[in-house]
Enzyme design. Structure first.
Site, short mmCIF file in Angstrom:
data_model
loop_
_atom_site.label_atom_id
_atom_site.label_comp_id
_atom_site.label_asym_id
_atom_site.label_seq_id
_atom_site.Cartn_x
_atom_site.Cartn_y
_atom_site.Cartn_z
N GLY A 1 0.82 -1.20 0.00
CA GLY A 1 0.00 0.00 0.00
C GLY A 1 0.85 1.25 0.00
O GLY A 1 1.98 1.24 0.48
N SER A 2 0.31 2.33 -0.54
CA SER A 2 0.99 3.63 -0.48
C SER A 2 0.78 4.25 0.91
O SER A 2 0.03 3.74 1.72
CB SER A 2 0.45 4.56 -1.56
N GLY A 3 1.46 5.38 1.12
CA GLY A 3 1.32 6.08 2.39
C GLY A 3 2.48 5.82 3.33
O GLY A 3 2.52 6.35 4.44
N HIS A 4 3.43 4.97 2.89
CA HIS A 4 4.59 4.65 3.73
C HIS A 4 5.87 5.24 3.16
O HIS A 4 6.96 4.80 3.49
CB HIS A 4 4.74 3.13 3.83
N ASP B 1 -1.14 -8.48 0.81
CA ASP B 1 0.12 -8.52 0.05
C ASP B 1 0.54 -9.97 -0.23
O ASP B 1 0.97 -10.29 -1.34
CB ASP B 1 1.23 -7.80 0.83
N HIS C 1 -0.63 0.87 9.69
CA HIS C 1 -1.91 1.27 9.11
C HIS C 1 -2.88 1.63 10.23
O HIS C 1 -4.09 1.69 10.03
CB HIS C 1 -2.50 0.13 8.29
#
Lengths: 338, 338
Positions: A60-63, A116, A225
């Site tokens: 996921g993005s945001g990291h 994932d 998250h």
């Protein structure tokens, strides 16, 4: 009667909350001439094929900077981004595998989240059907919880970056897929992390914080998250934070006679000043426990958008791991000279 | 009657608010074997003398990685830290100058704040009395306000990092003090920055935010210590932010025919995701204006603790500046391979 609602305004430098990932990846491409963005696939890949084993990761993005910031010489050949905090689908991962493949096979570094694991596994099958050999390493470095709301078994967090480094160096050295996998697996087996969150973050498409913490409260072991951790405790000093997080890691490692790499990671909203103060305490505590630190990394390596908080990581080193960690690399987020 | 007050708890990973700078600098030393911390002087210096012209900068703490993070090969020889947002006193700066001096003289890079200008000037006199030659460059890149509450004339902000890079490369090339000064001055003369703040930050020793912004409000041109900027406006999109900040910079530069370096800087609390989205918009806008970007830097180069916000910087380049910007360097916060 009309009900008045308070409109929550999300204070972010964005355009359309639905397009943040796509626009971010275009912004990364604009910043880094060595990578290209594969449109509609969420893939950032090196512009030139290496002729060696490829290394791919994603999630996921945001990291950020994980994973796209680690694409470049000596680390990843491609990074696959899903939506914010959401796993990329197998088709996207396949595009990343193809971009990274030079005919010598591709190693997949997977953080242990159910989405994932499933999507990378499906992508590996699709790649194999197209004649691309793959091997996988799953990173499970988070010692805080045994299982979580997003994983069976431990989650993969900051230790993943050190696995990227080792795998990328092994691939750059020209090793076979099996040898690159063995070395990356060894890195994954020897890395432990524990984190602490001090504030929430806001997913752009949702527009409000994911959870609330009281002014004097932090959550030990919270996931990147916002998944539940071990427990909420009163705000601790830097000294106490280092002791609590590292004690749990050392208990899990069971031995302290080796040399270790230490990573002091910020979750996005915590200033470097605090990370360095925490680093000081980590060194003092580890020294008191007789643990020898070979090398230290301090910074925002894997984040949760603007979340305040930190994680501490220890990776056990030996004479095989050290040169891989010390090998040169040239990515946006991690550069190392020969 | 007893008055109940709400106790404000500062959510930071620290020990003693009065000791944050000292403990941070010890933490930097613990992370970086190439530098040493000169106790009680707030100085981070390279461990080995270069035999060349020394380059020194400094100022208040709270802007990390500036300046201590830029100490190393190809950038600064020493950085002098004052208390949070407070200029270091002349005695400390003198200690930095001595640490950086190899007998070839020392260049002082000064951000244009009244306290820094006065203290660096006094330190230069003290150094000269001890037989150390110095020269100075004052950085005034902030186009937002003509004078400010902390400066006569424009303030020095993110452009300072590019001046550090040019000066450090010039010194590493073995140039004389006068030539290093000339090149650093040229960098300073050709760099322009404008910023935007979205939230306040909390000085540890004070314990509460320095100012308040409404939920839907940002301040254009706010200083990195929270000094007043140009005006408060409604929250803008990334596109609009790029347009507003860059228009002001281009107006000030007056010409757009050259090639430029672009820096997209985060103030500490803004995630990389947003900086990359802003970078995308900066590139789109500059292209529409016919401005050619030679190289782009995106990250947290100079911060205001956990403040959310950004700045955009353009530095005009020519054939003399480009190789200095591109020269190798090896510091914690900026590494560049040959």
């Amino acid at each position: 009667m009309q009900v008045k609602r308070r409109v929550i305004i999300m204070k972010k430098i964005i355009n359309d909350p639905q397009k943040v990932v796509e626009e971010m990846l275009e912004g990364i491409q604009a910043a880094n001439p060595d990578v290209c963005y594969i449109e509609n696939m969420g893939v950032i890949a090196r512009r030139t094929k290496t002729g060696r084993v490829g290394v791919v990761s994603g999630g996921g993005s945001g990291h950020e900077p994980m994973h796209a910031g680690y694409v470049g010489e000596g680390m990843l050949d491609a990074a696959v981004s899903g939506n914010v905090f959401a796993s990329p689908d197998p088709e996207r991962i396949l595009a990343g595998i193809k971009a990274a493949d030079s005919g010598k096979g591709v190693l997949l570094i997977i953080t242990n989240y159910s989405g994932d694991c499933m999507n990378f596994s499906m992508a590996a099958e699709l790649a194999n059907m197209e004649g691309i050999s793959t091997a996988s390493v799953i990173v499970r470095d988070d010692v805080s919880v045994k299982d979580s709301t997003t994983s069976t078994g431990r989650r993969g967090i900051a230790g993943t970056i050190l696995v990227h480094k080792v795998a990328g160096a092994a691939a750059a050295a020209g090793h076979s897929l099996e040898e690159v996998r063995r070395l990356a697996q060894k890195a994954a087996d020897n890395v432990r992390t524990m984190g602490m969150a001090m504030s929430s973050c806001t997913i752009p498409a949702i527009g409000r914080p994911g959870f609330e913490l009281a002014d004097d409260e932090v959550e030990l072991g919270m996931g990147i998250h916002g998944e539940p951790g071990v427990k909420r405790v009163k705000l601790m000093s830097a000294k106490e934070t280092a002791r609590v997080l590292l004690s749990r890691i050392l208990n899990d490692l069971k031995e302290t006679g080796s040399e270790f790499a230490l990573m002091v990671n910020g979750l996005g909203g915590t200033p470097l000043m605090e990370l360095y103060i925490l680093n000081r305490e980590a060194h003092i505590f580890l020294k008191s426990m007789g643990v020898k630190i070979h090398e230290t990394f301090v910074g925002n390596y894997i984040t949760s958008l603007e979340m305040a908080g930190c994680s501490l990581t220890l990776m056990r080193l030996d004479e095989e791991m050290k040169p891989l960690l010390e090998a040169p690399c040239d990515t946006m987020a991690w550069k190392r000279r020969a």
